[in-house]
Design a protein around this motif. Structure first.
Motif, mmCIF file in Angstrom:
data_model
loop_
_atom_site.group_PDB
_atom_site.id
_atom_site.type_symbol
_atom_site.label_atom_id
_atom_site.label_comp_id
_atom_site.label_asym_id
_atom_site.label_seq_id
_atom_site.Cartn_x
_atom_site.Cartn_y
_atom_site.Cartn_z
ATOM 1 N N THR A 88 0.931 -1.170 -0.176
ATOM 2 C CA THR A 88 0.084 -0.088 -0.012
ATOM 3 C C THR A 88 0.845 1.271 -0.267
ATOM 4 N N ASP A 89 0.609 2.010 -1.078
ATOM 5 C CA ASP A 89 1.150 3.563 -1.048
ATOM 6 C C ASP A 89 2.588 3.269 -1.691
ATOM 7 N N GLU A 90 2.893 2.415 -1.826
ATOM 8 C CA GLU A 90 4.571 2.213 -2.414
ATOM 9 C C GLU A 90 4.345 2.339 -4.086
ATOM 10 N N THR A 91 5.588 2.899 -4.464
ATOM 11 C CA THR A 91 5.497 3.407 -6.089
ATOM 12 C C THR A 91 6.569 2.578 -6.526
ATOM 13 N N PHE A 92 6.380 2.573 -8.034
ATOM 14 C CA PHE A 92 7.359 2.209 -8.979
ATOM 15 C C PHE A 92 7.485 2.966 -10.210
ATOM 16 N N SER A 93 8.668 3.454 -10.633
ATOM 17 C CA SER A 93 8.796 4.320 -11.808
ATOM 18 C C SER A 93 9.566 3.623 -13.023
ATOM 19 N N TYR A 94 9.447 3.878 -14.140
ATOM 20 C CA TYR A 94 9.938 3.486 -15.190
ATOM 21 C C TYR A 94 9.960 4.629 -16.319
ATOM 22 N N THR A 95 11.144 4.951 -16.978
ATOM 23 C CA THR A 95 10.931 5.956 -17.972
ATOM 24 C C THR A 95 11.114 5.183 -19.395
ATOM 25 N N PHE A 96 10.319 5.689 -20.107
ATOM 26 C CA PHE A 96 9.955 5.201 -21.489
ATOM 27 C C PHE A 96 10.826 6.025 -22.472
ATOM 28 N N ASP A 97 11.959 5.509 -23.076
ATOM 29 C CA ASP A 97 12.654 6.272 -23.968
ATOM 30 C C ASP A 97 12.378 6.212 -25.421
ATOM 31 N N LYS A 98 11.960 5.094 -25.846
ATOM 32 C CA LYS A 98 11.509 4.620 -27.012
ATOM 33 C C LYS A 98 10.014 4.516 -27.578
ATOM 34 N N PRO A 99 9.754 5.079 -28.639
ATOM 35 C CA PRO A 99 8.327 4.950 -28.891
ATOM 36 C C PRO A 99 7.778 3.551 -29.172
ATOM 37 N N GLY A 100 6.383 3.361 -28.906
ATOM 38 C CA GLY A 100 5.954 1.972 -29.318
ATOM 39 C C GLY A 100 4.907 1.667 -28.075
ATOM 40 N N THR A 101 4.279 0.303 -28.271
ATOM 41 C CA THR A 101 3.250 0.112 -27.227
ATOM 42 C C THR A 101 3.580 -0.603 -26.219
ATOM 43 N N TYR A 102 3.511 -0.463 -24.977
ATOM 44 C CA TYR A 102 3.972 -1.293 -23.825
ATOM 45 C C TYR A 102 2.783 -1.830 -22.838
ATOM 46 N N PRO A 103 2.298 -3.253 -23.430
ATOM 47 C CA PRO A 103 1.323 -3.509 -22.447
ATOM 48 C C PRO A 103 1.982 -4.100 -21.293
ATOM 49 N N TYR A 104 1.119 -3.945 -19.887
ATOM 50 C CA TYR A 104 1.728 -4.694 -18.883
ATOM 51 C C TYR A 104 0.612 -5.113 -18.041
ATOM 52 N N PHE A 105 0.983 -5.826 -16.909
ATOM 53 C CA PHE A 105 -0.118 -6.429 -16.026
ATOM 54 C C PHE A 105 0.307 -6.462 -14.610
ATOM 55 N N CYS A 106 -0.505 -6.951 -13.626
ATOM 56 C CA CYS A 106 -0.023 -7.154 -12.285
ATOM 57 C C CYS A 106 0.040 -8.805 -12.291
ATOM 58 N N SER A 107 1.512 -9.241 -11.898
ATOM 59 C CA SER A 107 1.509 -10.687 -12.004
ATOM 60 C C SER A 107 0.925 -11.241 -10.905
#
Lengths: 119, 325
Positions: A88-107
Motif C-alpha cells: 500500500t502506497d508504494e511506488t514504481f517508476s520506469y522511464t520510457f525512452d523509445k516510441p512503442g506500445t507497452y502492455p503490462y499487467f499485475c503478475s
C-alpha cells in the motif's frame, strides 16, 4: 483527453503550453536543457490501473502508486520492466525512452492489465 | 437457548439431492465467510463438519477413521482496516481446532500463509500453528507466498519434498490427497494456471489408481470458474479435472476468495474456504475483490467457515459452517 495524464516541470509547461495539443492528441516534448523530464502517473485503485491506457512522449518517467490494501505488481508483458511487489502506497517508476506500445499487467492479479503508448 | 438450538446455529446442512436438507440454513450460512473445516473419513466416504459442530463429531455416529481440518488465507502481516489482528484470528482458528473432541490427524493450509512473503510472517504462522493439536500441516502456496522470488522461500520452508513449484500427493487411510500449485507464472489477462509440467505429473499420478479411491485435491485459487472478471478461476483446470473423471468421489478444496462457496459437477464437489484474516465481497458485489471492512464486532462472525460435501455416487453429504465467534 482525460486519460492522457501528463505532468511536466513548471518551466516546461510554460515553454510548451502552445504545443501540448497536436493533431488532437496530447504530446509532451522533453527539453532537457530547460525542463525537468516529463512525468506521468498511474494510480492502482480497486484492482485497476488508472488510466488503463496512458499516452506519453519519449523520455517520460511514469510512476505507478498502489492505493489498494492489497499488494500489486507492474510487469511488462514482455518483461521489459518489472516492479517489485508494491505494498500500500508504494511506488514504481520506469522511464520510457523509445516510441512503442507497452502492455503490462499485475503478475499477482493477472486480470489487471494496462498499456503505455509512447509516441 | 437449548443445546439442540445452539448446535444448529453452527451447523448448516445442504442437500444437493433433495433428501432432507436444511436449505434455509444453507442460505443463512452464505452470509458468512470461513475459517476452517473438519473432514472425517467414514466407511470410505469423506464427510465434513463445521468446527463449531465439534461435539457431534465425537459421537459414535460421526466418528470416522480419518479426520483433518482446512484453514486458509492467514495473510500474516496484513494490518489494514479489514482486520488489525490477523494473529488473533488465526489463534482463534487454532482454538477451534483444539476444541475438537477427536483430534484431527493433520491440517491443510490452502495458501496465502503470508501477506508479503516476509520471513517473519511465515515464522509467526509457524509459531501459532505449533499450538495446534494436529502437528502435521500440508501446504500449497498462494500468490502472496511467492512474491518477488518465484516461490524460492516458500519451497525451502514448505516444499522440500515436492515436485516442480510445489505440487505433490500423499495417501492417508485410503484417501489420495493431491496438492496443486496454480499461482505461479501467471499470464496477462489470465486466471490461475497449473501449466503443462504439473498437468503431466497429475495425469501420471492418478492414472493407475482405482476408481474407487476417494480423491481430495487442494489448491489456492479455485479450480472452477467462480468469477473470471476478478481472476477467480484457473485457466487449465478443465484439463486437470479430465484426469479425475473416472473417480467416484472427488473433492476439490481451495481458498483465495475468502468466502464460502460450492459447486457440484458430476462426481466432483468444489469448496472454497473462508480466510482467517479478512472477508472479501461476493462476486461482482463491489468495485473490486479487495478486503471488506465490516462493522466492529462483526469480523469474527465473518471469519470461520466450514463447507462439506463429498459426492460419492449420488449420495449427498452434509455441508456445515461455523464462525470464529
Amino acid at each position: 483527453m482525460r486519460e492522457l495524464i501528463q505532468k511536466t516541470g513548471r518551466i516546461a509547461a510554460l515553454a510548451l503550453a502552445s504545443t501540448l495539443v497536436i493533431g488532437g492528441s496530447a504530446v509532451v516534448l522533453a527539453r532537457a536543457e530547460t525542463a525537468m523530464p516529463p512525468t506521468a502517473d498511474v494510480k492502482i485503485d480497486n484492482f485497476s490501473f488508472g488510466p488503463v491506457m496512458l499516452t506519453v512522449a519519449p523520455g517520460t518517467k511514469v510512476t505507478w502508486t498502489n492505493r489498494d490494501d492489497i499488494p500489486h505488481t507492474v510487469v511488462a508483458d514482455d518483461k521489459t520492466f518489472k516492479s517489485k511487489t508494491l505494498d500500500t502506497d508504494e511506488t514504481f517508476s520506469y522511464t520510457f525512452d523509445k516510441p512503442g506500445t507497452y502492455p503490462y499487467f499485475c503478475s499477482i492479479h493477472p486480470h489487471m492489465t494496462g498499456q503505455v503508448i509512447v509516441k | 437457548m437449548t443445546d439442540e438450538t445452539k448446535d444448529k446455529k453452527d451447523v448448516i446442512l445442504h442437500d444437493h439431492y433433495h433428501d432432507g436438507v436444511d436449505r434455509r440454513g444453507f442460505l443463512r450460512c452464505m452470509a458468512w465467510a470461513g475459517t476452517g473445516a473438519l473432514y472425517v473419513m467414514q466407511g470410505g466416504v469423506l464427510k465434513s463438519y463445521a468446527m463449531g459442530a465439534a461435539p457431534r463429531v465425537g459421537s459414535g455416529k460421526s466418528a470416522g477413521e480419518l479426520s483433518f481440518v482446512q484453514i486458509s488465507d492467514s495473510h500474516m502481516g496484513f494490518n489494514k482496516a479489514a482486520n488489525g489482528d490477523v494473529v488473533g484470528t488465526l489463534k482463534a482458528a487454532v482454538d477451534k481446532i483444539n476444541a475438537l473432541p477427536v483430534a484431527p490427524e493433520f491440517i491443510l493450509h490452502t495458501g496465502d500463509i503470508s501477506h508479503l512473503s516476509k520471513a517473519e510472517e511465515f515464522d509467526t504462522v509457524d509459531q501459532v500453528l505449533t499450538g495446534a493439536v494436529a502437528k502435521d500441516v500440508f501446504y500449497v502456496p498462494g500468490e502472496h507466498d511467492v512474491l518477488n522470488d518465484d516461490g524460492k522461500q516458500y519451497l525451502e520452508r514448505y516444499g522440500k519434498a515436492t515436485n516442480g513449484t510445489g505440487w505433490y500427493s500423499f495417501d492417508k487411510k485410503g484417501v489420495h490427497f493431491i496438492g496443486l500449485v496454480n499461482v505461479m507464472n501467471l499470464k496477462p489477462g489470465g486466471l490461475g494456471s497449473l501449466g503443462p509440467d504439473q498437468l503431466e505429473w497429475l495425469e501420471h499420478d492418478v492414472k493407475h489408481r482405482k476408481a474407487s479411491t476417494p480423491i481430495v485435491v487442494f489448491a489456492h485459487m479455485p479450480l472452477w470458474s467462480v468469477y473470471p472478471e476478478w481472476g477467480w478461476g484457473t485457466e487449465d483446470s478443465a484439463q486437470a479435472l479430465s484426469y479425475l473423471k473416472k473417480f467416484g468421489s472427488v473433492t476439490v478444496l481451495n481458498g483465495h476468495i475468502h468466502q464460502l462457496m460450492q459447486k457440484v459437477e458430476g462426481n466432483v464437489t468444489f469448496h472454497t474456504a473462508a480466510s482467517t484474516a479478512f472477508p472479501q465481497p461476493h462476486p461482482g458485489k463491489a468495485d473490486s475483490p479487495g478486503p471488506m471492512v465490516v462493522p466492529a464486532g462483526e469480523l469474527r462472525g465473518l471469519l470461520g467457515i466450514t463447507d462439506v460435501n463429498v459426492v460419492r455416487g449420488r449420495q449427498a453429504l452434509a455441508i456445515v459452517d461455523s464462525s470464529l465467534k
